[in-house]
Design a protein around this motif. Structure first.
Motif, PDB file in Angstrom:
ATOM      1  N   SER A 103       0.849  -1.176   0.000  1.00  0.00           N
ATOM      2  CA  SER A 103       0.000   0.000   0.000  1.00  0.00           C
ATOM      3  C   SER A 103       0.887   1.230   0.000  1.00  0.00           C
ATOM      4  O   SER A 103       1.953   1.230   0.626  1.00  0.00           O
ATOM      5  CB  SER A 103      -0.891  -0.018   1.253  1.00  0.00           C
ATOM      6  OG  SER A 103      -1.714   1.120   1.288  1.00  0.00           O
ATOM      7  N   ILE A 104       0.456   2.271  -0.722  1.00  0.00           N
ATOM      8  CA  ILE A 104       1.203   3.526  -0.709  1.00  0.00           C
ATOM      9  C   ILE A 104       0.292   4.660  -0.254  1.00  0.00           C
ATOM     10  O   ILE A 104      -0.926   4.595  -0.411  1.00  0.00           O
ATOM     11  CB  ILE A 104       1.841   3.870  -2.077  1.00  0.00           C
ATOM     12  CG1 ILE A 104       0.783   4.120  -3.151  1.00  0.00           C
ATOM     13  CG2 ILE A 104       2.830   2.801  -2.512  1.00  0.00           C
ATOM     14  CD1 ILE A 104       1.361   4.733  -4.422  1.00  0.00           C
TER      15      ILE A 104
ATOM     16  N   ASP B  54      -4.104   0.591  -2.394  1.00  0.00           N
ATOM     17  CA  ASP B  54      -3.611  -0.788  -2.339  1.00  0.00           C
ATOM     18  C   ASP B  54      -3.073  -1.157  -3.714  1.00  0.00           C
ATOM     19  O   ASP B  54      -3.710  -0.884  -4.734  1.00  0.00           O
ATOM     20  CB  ASP B  54      -4.730  -1.747  -1.947  1.00  0.00           C
ATOM     21  CG  ASP B  54      -5.192  -1.530  -0.523  1.00  0.00           C
ATOM     22  OD1 ASP B  54      -4.351  -1.158   0.322  1.00  0.00           O
ATOM     23  OD2 ASP B  54      -6.393  -1.734  -0.249  1.00  0.00           O
ATOM     24  N   CYS B  55      -1.898  -1.786  -3.739  1.00  0.00           N
ATOM     25  CA  CYS B  55      -1.230  -2.108  -5.005  1.00  0.00           C
ATOM     26  C   CYS B  55      -0.943  -3.598  -5.097  1.00  0.00           C
ATOM     27  O   CYS B  55      -0.691  -4.261  -4.082  1.00  0.00           O
ATOM     28  CB  CYS B  55       0.089  -1.346  -5.109  1.00  0.00           C
ATOM     29  SG  CYS B  55      -0.087   0.441  -4.974  1.00  0.00           S
TER      30      CYS B  55
ATOM     31  N   GLN C 172      -2.590   0.408 -13.980  1.00  0.00           N
ATOM     32  CA  GLN C 172      -4.011   0.690 -14.113  1.00  0.00           C
ATOM     33  C   GLN C 172      -4.654   0.777 -12.734  1.00  0.00           C
ATOM     34  O   GLN C 172      -4.363  -0.037 -11.862  1.00  0.00           O
ATOM     35  CB  GLN C 172      -4.710  -0.429 -14.901  1.00  0.00           C
ATOM     36  CG  GLN C 172      -4.192  -0.595 -16.310  1.00  0.00           C
ATOM     37  CD  GLN C 172      -4.657   0.527 -17.202  1.00  0.00           C
ATOM     38  OE1 GLN C 172      -5.699   1.117 -17.001  1.00  0.00           O
ATOM     39  NE2 GLN C 172      -3.863   0.840 -18.212  1.00  0.00           N
ATOM     40  N   ILE C 173      -5.528   1.737 -12.553  1.00  0.00           N
ATOM     41  CA  ILE C 173      -6.224   1.879 -11.279  1.00  0.00           C
ATOM     42  C   ILE C 173      -7.647   1.358 -11.421  1.00  0.00           C
ATOM     43  O   ILE C 173      -8.241   1.437 -12.492  1.00  0.00           O
ATOM     44  CB  ILE C 173      -6.209   3.343 -10.798  1.00  0.00           C
ATOM     45  CG1 ILE C 173      -6.512   3.413  -9.317  1.00  0.00           C
ATOM     46  CG2 ILE C 173      -7.135   4.206 -11.614  1.00  0.00           C
ATOM     47  CD1 ILE C 173      -6.088   4.706  -8.671  1.00  0.00           C
ATOM     48  N   SER C 174      -8.148   0.779 -10.352  1.00  0.00           N
ATOM     49  CA  SER C 174      -9.533   0.317 -10.329  1.00  0.00           C
ATOM     50  C   SER C 174     -10.130   0.615  -8.958  1.00  0.00           C
ATOM     51  O   SER C 174      -9.406   0.809  -7.987  1.00  0.00           O
ATOM     52  CB  SER C 174      -9.621  -1.178 -10.655  1.00  0.00           C
ATOM     53  OG  SER C 174      -8.986  -1.934  -9.649  1.00  0.00           O
TER      54      SER C 174
ATOM     55  N   LEU D 167      -9.317   1.820  -3.381  1.00  0.00           N
ATOM     56  CA  LEU D 167      -8.633   1.903  -4.667  1.00  0.00           C
ATOM     57  C   LEU D 167      -7.645   0.750  -4.789  1.00  0.00           C
ATOM     58  O   LEU D 167      -6.955   0.416  -3.829  1.00  0.00           O
ATOM     59  CB  LEU D 167      -7.874   3.220  -4.782  1.00  0.00           C
ATOM     60  CG  LEU D 167      -8.689   4.496  -4.784  1.00  0.00           C
ATOM     61  CD1 LEU D 167      -7.766   5.708  -4.768  1.00  0.00           C
ATOM     62  CD2 LEU D 167      -9.596   4.537  -6.001  1.00  0.00           C
ATOM     63  N   ASN D 168      -7.564   0.155  -5.956  1.00  0.00           N
ATOM     64  CA  ASN D 168      -6.566  -0.859  -6.275  1.00  0.00           C
ATOM     65  C   ASN D 168      -5.722  -0.339  -7.423  1.00  0.00           C
ATOM     66  O   ASN D 168      -6.254   0.262  -8.353  1.00  0.00           O
ATOM     67  CB  ASN D 168      -7.214  -2.169  -6.728  1.00  0.00           C
ATOM     68  CG  ASN D 168      -7.833  -2.925  -5.591  1.00  0.00           C
ATOM     69  OD1 ASN D 168      -7.343  -2.903  -4.481  1.00  0.00           O
ATOM     70  ND2 ASN D 168      -8.944  -3.585  -5.868  1.00  0.00           N
TER      71      ASN D 168
END
Length: 130
Positions: free
Chosen positions: A26-27, A47-48, A71-73, A88-89
């Motif tokens: 996570s950042i 969250d990544c 890509q963000i989701s 957010l992912n």
């Protein structure tokens, strides 16, 4: 899409039911602006997931400043108590380490293999690992 932020904790490796490894971390992405002459700080937590190699977990440590491409989701779910939740992912394609945390030991001092196969090294003279 590119985002830049600091890791909020050391990355962890988990496995899917099929045995595929994924690095999760996570950042914190900080933003600030002025409103009525006062500086307002805002932090978003993302969250990544990084699927290319589990080796990245060795240098993705708390406090490391990274630039991510991917890509963000958005995800939404209900918790066990029925409360609506959202997050957010970020599906990370590339990771570029930018600077280590002054609080931590240098996670990039030893040679580490980056996601594109090149070696990133830091000599301790600056914050850049390359």
């Amino acid at each position: 899409m590119n985002i830049t932020g600091r890791l909020t904790a050391d990355a962890k490796v988990s496995k899917t039911t099929t045995g595929k490894e994924v690095v999760n971390f996570s950042i914190a992405v900080n933003d600030s602006y002025k409103k009525d002459g006062q500086r307002v700080e805002h932090t978003a937590y993302v969250d990544c997931a990084y699927w290319r190699t589990a080796k990245a977990v060795t240098w993705l440590q708390k406090g490391l400043l990274v630039e991510l491409s991917g890509q963000i989701s958005v995800r939404a779910w209900k918790s066990q108590d029925g409360t609506a939740k959202a997050g957010l992912n970020f599906h990370t394609a590339t990771i570029k380490p930018l600077a280590r945390s002054a609080k931590n030991d240098d996670p990039l001092q030893d040679s580490t293999e980056s996601e594109n196969g090149r070696t990133a090294t830091g000599d301790g003279n600056d914050d850049l690992p390359f």
